[in-house]
Write an enzyme that holds these catalytic residues in place. Structure first.
Site, PDB file in Angstrom:
ATOM      1  N   GLY A  50      -3.835  10.791  25.022  1.00 46.50           N
ATOM      2  CA  GLY A  50      -4.669  11.461  26.027  1.00 46.50           C
ATOM      3  C   GLY A  50      -5.046  10.499  27.137  1.00 46.50           C
TER       4      GLY A  50
ATOM      5  N   ARG B 250      -0.693  -8.826   2.018  1.00 48.41           N
ATOM      6  CA  ARG B 250       0.756  -8.637   2.053  1.00 48.41           C
ATOM      7  C   ARG B 250       1.435  -9.860   1.442  1.00 48.41           C
ATOM      8  NH1 ARG B 250       1.201  -6.242   8.076  1.00 48.41           N
ATOM      9  NH2 ARG B 250      -0.833  -7.242   8.242  1.00 48.41           N
TER      10      ARG B 250
ATOM     11  N   GLY C 231      -9.264  -6.977  11.466  1.00 46.29           N
ATOM     12  CA  GLY C 231      -9.074  -8.022  12.479  1.00 46.29           C
ATOM     13  C   GLY C 231     -10.093  -9.129  12.303  1.00 46.29           C
TER      14      GLY C 231
ATOM     15  N   ASP D 189     -13.810   2.282  17.798  1.00 44.81           N
ATOM     16  CA  ASP D 189     -12.885   2.917  16.853  1.00 44.81           C
ATOM     17  C   ASP D 189     -12.064   3.948  17.619  1.00 44.81           C
ATOM     18  OD1 ASP D 189     -11.687   4.483  14.863  1.00 44.81           O
ATOM     19  OD2 ASP D 189     -13.331   4.101  13.453  1.00 44.81           O
TER      20      ASP D 189
ATOM     21  N   ARG E 295      -3.963  10.818  31.107  1.00 42.60           N
ATOM     22  CA  ARG E 295      -4.922  10.835  32.223  1.00 42.60           C
ATOM     23  C   ARG E 295      -4.653   9.706  33.215  1.00 42.60           C
ATOM     24  NH1 ARG E 295      -9.263   8.186  33.529  1.00 42.60           N
ATOM     25  NH2 ARG E 295      -9.600   7.217  31.490  1.00 42.60           N
TER      26      ARG E 295
ATOM     27  N   TYR F  45      -0.530   6.123   5.100  1.00 41.53           N
ATOM     28  CA  TYR F  45       0.049   5.229   6.102  1.00 41.53           C
ATOM     29  C   TYR F  45       1.387   5.773   6.588  1.00 41.53           C
ATOM     30  CZ  TYR F  45       1.632   0.785   8.178  1.00 41.53           C
ATOM     31  OH  TYR F  45       2.088  -0.189   9.039  1.00 41.53           O
TER      32      TYR F  45
ATOM     33  N   PHE G 296      -3.609  -9.248  13.500  1.00 45.06           N
ATOM     34  CA  PHE G 296      -2.544 -10.251  13.435  1.00 45.06           C
ATOM     35  C   PHE G 296      -1.591 -10.125  14.646  1.00 45.06           C
ATOM     36  CE2 PHE G 296       1.884 -10.433  11.421  1.00 45.06           C
ATOM     37  CZ  PHE G 296       2.132 -11.719  11.884  1.00 45.06           C
TER      38      PHE G 296
HETATM   39  P1  NAD Z   1      -3.805  -6.060  11.099  1.00 40.65           P
HETATM   40  O1  NAD Z   1      -4.514  -5.361  10.006  1.00 40.65           O
HETATM   41  O2  NAD Z   1      -3.927  -7.544  11.181  1.00 40.65           O
HETATM   42  O3  NAD Z   1      -4.227  -5.461  12.514  1.00 40.65           O
HETATM   43  C1  NAD Z   1      -4.683  -4.161  12.721  1.00 40.65           C
HETATM   44  C2  NAD Z   1      -5.893  -4.215  13.656  1.00 40.65           C
HETATM   45  O4  NAD Z   1      -6.298  -2.883  13.998  1.00 40.65           O
HETATM   46  C3  NAD Z   1      -7.109  -4.883  13.017  1.00 40.65           C
HETATM   47  O5  NAD Z   1      -7.650  -5.813  13.931  1.00 40.65           O
HETATM   48  C4  NAD Z   1      -8.070  -3.731  12.748  1.00 40.65           C
HETATM   49  O6  NAD Z   1      -9.413  -4.135  12.743  1.00 40.65           O
HETATM   50  C5  NAD Z   1      -7.728  -2.773  13.881  1.00 40.65           C
HETATM   51  N1  NAD Z   1      -8.018  -1.363  13.600  1.00 40.65           N
HETATM   52  C6  NAD Z   1      -7.642  -0.644  12.516  1.00 40.65           C
HETATM   53  N2  NAD Z   1      -8.037   0.637  12.640  1.00 40.65           N
HETATM   54  C7  NAD Z   1      -8.688   0.724  13.844  1.00 40.65           C
HETATM   55  C8  NAD Z   1      -9.309   1.800  14.538  1.00 40.65           C
HETATM   56  N3  NAD Z   1      -9.390   3.029  14.034  1.00 40.65           N
HETATM   57  N4  NAD Z   1      -9.835   1.535  15.761  1.00 40.65           N
HETATM   58  C9  NAD Z   1      -9.773   0.286  16.294  1.00 40.65           C
HETATM   59  N5  NAD Z   1      -9.210  -0.769  15.659  1.00 40.65           N
HETATM   60  C10 NAD Z   1      -8.670  -0.544  14.453  1.00 40.65           C
HETATM   61  O7  NAD Z   1      -2.269  -5.623  10.987  1.00 40.65           O
HETATM   62  P2  NAD Z   1      -0.980  -6.031  11.833  1.00 40.65           P
HETATM   63  O8  NAD Z   1       0.036  -6.525  10.907  1.00 40.65           O
HETATM   64  O9  NAD Z   1      -1.366  -6.852  13.018  1.00 40.65           O
HETATM   65  O10 NAD Z   1      -0.503  -4.592  12.310  1.00 40.65           O
HETATM   66  C11 NAD Z   1      -0.696  -4.143  13.644  1.00 40.65           C
HETATM   67  C12 NAD Z   1       0.074  -2.843  13.843  1.00 40.65           C
HETATM   68  O11 NAD Z   1       1.467  -3.054  13.615  1.00 40.65           O
HETATM   69  C13 NAD Z   1      -0.355  -1.709  12.904  1.00 40.65           C
HETATM   70  O12 NAD Z   1      -0.363  -0.491  13.625  1.00 40.65           O
HETATM   71  C14 NAD Z   1       0.718  -1.700  11.856  1.00 40.65           C
HETATM   72  O13 NAD Z   1       0.904  -0.426  11.295  1.00 40.65           O
HETATM   73  C15 NAD Z   1       1.946  -2.126  12.673  1.00 40.65           C
HETATM   74  N6  NAD Z   1       2.973  -2.736  11.795  1.00 40.65           N
HETATM   75  C16 NAD Z   1       2.847  -4.010  11.346  1.00 40.65           C
HETATM   76  C17 NAD Z   1       3.816  -4.548  10.509  1.00 40.65           C
HETATM   77  C18 NAD Z   1       3.770  -5.967  10.006  1.00 40.65           C
HETATM   78  O14 NAD Z   1       4.667  -6.340   9.250  1.00 40.65           O
HETATM   79  N7  NAD Z   1       2.826  -6.790  10.357  1.00 40.65           N
HETATM   80  C19 NAD Z   1       4.897  -3.758  10.117  1.00 40.65           C
HETATM   81  C20 NAD Z   1       4.973  -2.451  10.567  1.00 40.65           C
HETATM   82  C21 NAD Z   1       4.006  -1.950  11.431  1.00 40.65           C
HETATM   83  N1  UDP Z   2       4.321  -7.918  -3.372  1.00 38.35           N
HETATM   84  C1  UDP Z   2       4.288  -8.817  -4.427  1.00 38.35           C
HETATM   85  N2  UDP Z   2       3.172  -9.577  -4.583  1.00 38.35           N
HETATM   86  C2  UDP Z   2       2.113  -9.524  -3.747  1.00 38.35           C
HETATM   87  C3  UDP Z   2       2.148  -8.608  -2.659  1.00 38.35           C
HETATM   88  C4  UDP Z   2       3.271  -7.816  -2.518  1.00 38.35           C
HETATM   89  O1  UDP Z   2       5.243  -8.922  -5.200  1.00 38.35           O
HETATM   90  O2  UDP Z   2       1.140 -10.258  -3.960  1.00 38.35           O
HETATM   91  C5  UDP Z   2       5.550  -7.094  -3.183  1.00 38.35           C
HETATM   92  C6  UDP Z   2       5.300  -5.616  -2.957  1.00 38.35           C
HETATM   93  O3  UDP Z   2       5.219  -4.931  -4.187  1.00 38.35           O
HETATM   94  C7  UDP Z   2       6.516  -5.223  -2.141  1.00 38.35           C
HETATM   95  C8  UDP Z   2       6.828  -6.480  -1.318  1.00 38.35           C
HETATM   96  O4  UDP Z   2       6.190  -7.555  -2.001  1.00 38.35           O
HETATM   97  O5  UDP Z   2       7.605  -4.937  -2.987  1.00 38.35           O
HETATM   98  C9  UDP Z   2       6.315  -6.417   0.106  1.00 38.35           C
HETATM   99  O6  UDP Z   2       4.962  -6.030   0.041  1.00 38.35           O
HETATM  100  P1  UDP Z   2       3.992  -6.024   1.303  1.00 38.35           P
HETATM  101  O7  UDP Z   2       2.678  -5.497   0.849  1.00 38.35           O
HETATM  102  O8  UDP Z   2       4.014  -7.335   1.987  1.00 38.35           O
HETATM  103  O9  UDP Z   2       4.663  -5.008   2.325  1.00 38.35           O
HETATM  104  P2  UDP Z   2       5.360  -3.575   2.201  1.00 38.35           P
HETATM  105  O10 UDP Z   2       5.434  -3.155   0.777  1.00 38.35           O
HETATM  106  O11 UDP Z   2       4.492  -2.688   2.999  1.00 38.35           O
HETATM  107  O12 UDP Z   2       6.704  -3.803   2.767  1.00 38.35           O
HETATM  108  N1  UDP Z   3      -8.830  11.210  25.631  1.00 38.16           N
HETATM  109  C1  UDP Z   3      -9.335   9.925  25.615  1.00 38.16           C
HETATM  110  N2  UDP Z   3      -9.374   9.244  26.795  1.00 38.16           N
HETATM  111  C2  UDP Z   3      -8.961   9.766  27.979  1.00 38.16           C
HETATM  112  C3  UDP Z   3      -8.424  11.078  27.959  1.00 38.16           C
HETATM  113  C4  UDP Z   3      -8.364  11.783  26.765  1.00 38.16           C
HETATM  114  O1  UDP Z   3      -9.717   9.396  24.581  1.00 38.16           O
HETATM  115  O2  UDP Z   3      -9.041   9.083  29.003  1.00 38.16           O
HETATM  116  C5  UDP Z   3      -8.784  11.960  24.364  1.00 38.16           C
HETATM  117  C6  UDP Z   3      -9.409  13.333  24.462  1.00 38.16           C
HETATM  118  O3  UDP Z   3     -10.776  13.242  24.072  1.00 38.16           O
HETATM  119  C7  UDP Z   3      -8.614  14.177  23.494  1.00 38.16           C
HETATM  120  C8  UDP Z   3      -7.321  13.402  23.306  1.00 38.16           C
HETATM  121  O4  UDP Z   3      -7.436  12.206  24.045  1.00 38.16           O
HETATM  122  O5  UDP Z   3      -9.253  14.247  22.236  1.00 38.16           O
HETATM  123  C9  UDP Z   3      -6.117  14.143  23.784  1.00 38.16           C
HETATM  124  O6  UDP Z   3      -6.255  14.370  25.158  1.00 38.16           O
HETATM  125  P1  UDP Z   3      -5.557  15.618  25.858  1.00 38.16           P
HETATM  126  O7  UDP Z   3      -5.938  15.583  27.308  1.00 38.16           O
HETATM  127  O8  UDP Z   3      -4.128  15.652  25.537  1.00 38.16           O
HETATM  128  O9  UDP Z   3      -6.176  16.806  25.043  1.00 38.16           O
HETATM  129  P2  UDP Z   3      -7.202  17.925  25.395  1.00 38.16           P
HETATM  130  O10 UDP Z   3      -8.432  17.237  25.934  1.00 38.16           O
HETATM  131  O11 UDP Z   3      -6.520  18.779  26.408  1.00 38.16           O
HETATM  132  O12 UDP Z   3      -7.417  18.576  24.079  1.00 38.16           O
END
Ligand code: NAD
Ligand code: UDP
Ligand code: UDP
Length: 316
Positions: free
Chosen positions: A105, A189, A41, A61, A109, A148, A16
């Site tokens: 990391g 949400r 996503g 990932d 780099r 989280y 998003f």
């Molecule tokens: P979203 O779920 O739409 O987006 C998250 C994206 O990250 C997705 O496209 C998912 O496929 C990708 N992803 C998840 N784990 C991954 C991984 N290990 N490697 C690669 N890709 C991965 O959610 P969003 O609302 O767009 O949130 C984006 C960021 O903003 C998140 O880090 C979230 O914690 C942070 N955030 C969002 C809100 C909000 O209200 N929308 C609030 C607080 C923090």
């Molecule tokens: N919530 C709700 N109905 C829904 C989804 C969420 O009443 O269908 C409530 C949830 O319990 C929370 C608030 O809305 O109190 C915001 O929830 P959300 O999941 O959007 O975000 P977060 O809790 O992470 O702020």
């Molecule tokens: N890393 C990566 N991309 C880079 C450089 C590092 O993904 O271009 C990763 C690396 O594999 C390691 C992490 O980032 O797991 C942290 O890197 P850092 O150099 O701090 O740690 P170190 O390799 O010294 O443990």
């Protein structure tokens, strides 16, 4: 802008917020590499960008190391909706801890600046209201939200340890509930749930008594704040980003029903464990650092801007 070079790596770029950031940075002339697993996503979020030769998508990932070049990294990969981050809590934790370490990391780099998407969840169920960046929070370390909340807290710790130990140029933002187009219809949400339910004429699922509060930010305001902070020198954060207009979930439901012209009723469901009772950002520090930034879009207007997207998306 002070960057000289201009390649931005956006993890979670198909999500998003990430997809809006891709568009914003492409429009500003950057080369954009989006990194995503497509777990929460959507291909449709980035489809319009694929024809731009400055845009690339890597299916990857971030739990695994990533080797590429970067001048700026926006680390947004992480499931953000409670339903999704709780469905595989260990992967969620790995994404925040191992994923953020890999991106730090990479920043170390390449000497890139890295902006970490943290969250208001680091404040947990807050005893301080509104929440200032100096508040350390009230977080359950072993509950269903902990993968989280604690993951994001550990990610903040890593950012500041890489900053102190390796001089990595970090920016940390704490995002408060943000909504808008490109949220998945099944995101889970509250804003997307209520809009989709109202459009379908289904009952709106209210968790608890609906008196809990949240402060909702329209995505354009958030993206504008992120863009400005990414270009700000000499400030690491953490910085709250969001809108400080606070609503109960009952008020939100009423507004959604009115804006969608729906006949939906409200159905009450149990409140999930550790659900925060109140949440509102104190934006004093943010406004002093980002100067002329403030959230502009009122909830009623943001809902109006979002409803046409959900109408279209929920047909598919
Ligand atoms: P979203 O779920 O739409 O987006 C998250 C994206 O990250 C997705 O496209 C998912 O496929 C990708 N992803 C998840 N784990 C991954 C991984 N290990 N490697 C690669 N890709 C991965 O959610 P969003 O609302 O767009 O949130 C984006 C960021 O903003 C998140 O880090 C979230 O914690 C942070 N955030 C969002 C809100 C909000 O209200 N929308 C609030 C607080 C923090
Ligand atoms: N919530 C709700 N109905 C829904 C989804 C969420 O009443 O269908 C409530 C949830 O319990 C929370 C608030 O809305 O109190 C915001 O929830 P959300 O999941 O959007 O975000 P977060 O809790 O992470 O702020
Ligand atoms: N890393 C990566 N991309 C880079 C450089 C590092 O993904 O271009 C990763 C690396 O594999 C390691 C992490 O980032 O797991 C942290 O890197 P850092 O150099 O701090 O740690 P170190 O390799 O010294 O443990």
């Amino acid at each position: 802008m002070g960057f000289g070079r201009n390649r931005v790596v956006i993890t979670g770029g198909a999500g998003f917020i990430g997809s809006h950031l891709c568009t914003k940075f492409l429009n500003d002339g950057w080369d954009v590499v989006a990194v995503d697993t497509f777990h929460t996503g959507q291909k449709s979020n980035i489809e319009p960008l694929l024809k731009n030769p400055r845009f690339k998508i890597l299916t990857h990932d971030i739990i695994q190391p990533l080797e590429c070049e970067a001048d700026l990294i926006l680390n947004f990969a992480c499931p953000a909706s409670p339903v999704h981050y709780q469905s595989d809590p260990i992967w969620t934790m790995k994404t925040s801890v191992l994923g953020t370490m890999n991106m730090l990391g990479l920043a170390k780099r390449t000497k890139a600046r890295i902006l970490q998407a943290s969250t208001s969840e680091v404040y947990g169920d807050p005893h301080q209201h509104p929440q200032k960046e100096t508040y350390w929070g009230n977080v359950n370390p072993i509950g269903i939200r902990s993968c989280y909340d604690e993951g994001k807290r550990a990610a903040e710790t890593l950012c500041f340890d890489y900053h102190r130990t390796h001089s990595v140029d970090v920016r940390v933002i704490r995002i408060f509930n943000t909504y808008g187009p490109n949220m998945a219809v099944d995101d889970g949400r509250v804003v997307s749930n209520f809009i989709v339910q109202a459009l379908r004429g289904e009952p709106l699922t209210m968790f608890g008594d609906g008196k809990q509060t949240r402060s909702f930010c329209y995505v354009d305001d958030l993206v504008d704040g992120i863009f400005r902070f990414a270009h700000t020198e000499g400030a690491t954060g953490p910085l709250n980003l969001g809108n400080d207009d606070e609503f109960t979930m009952l008020e939100l439901a009423e507004l959604v029903v009115a804006k969608t012209d729906s006949k939906s009723q409200i159905i009450f469901k149990p409140l999930p464990a550790d659900d925060p009772k109140q949440r509102r950002p104190d934006l004093t520090l943010t406004k002093s650092i980002l100067k002329d930034w403030s959230p502009k879009v009122k909830l009623a207007d943001g809902l109006e801007k979002s409803i046409p997207y959900f109408k279209e998306a929920s047909k598919k």
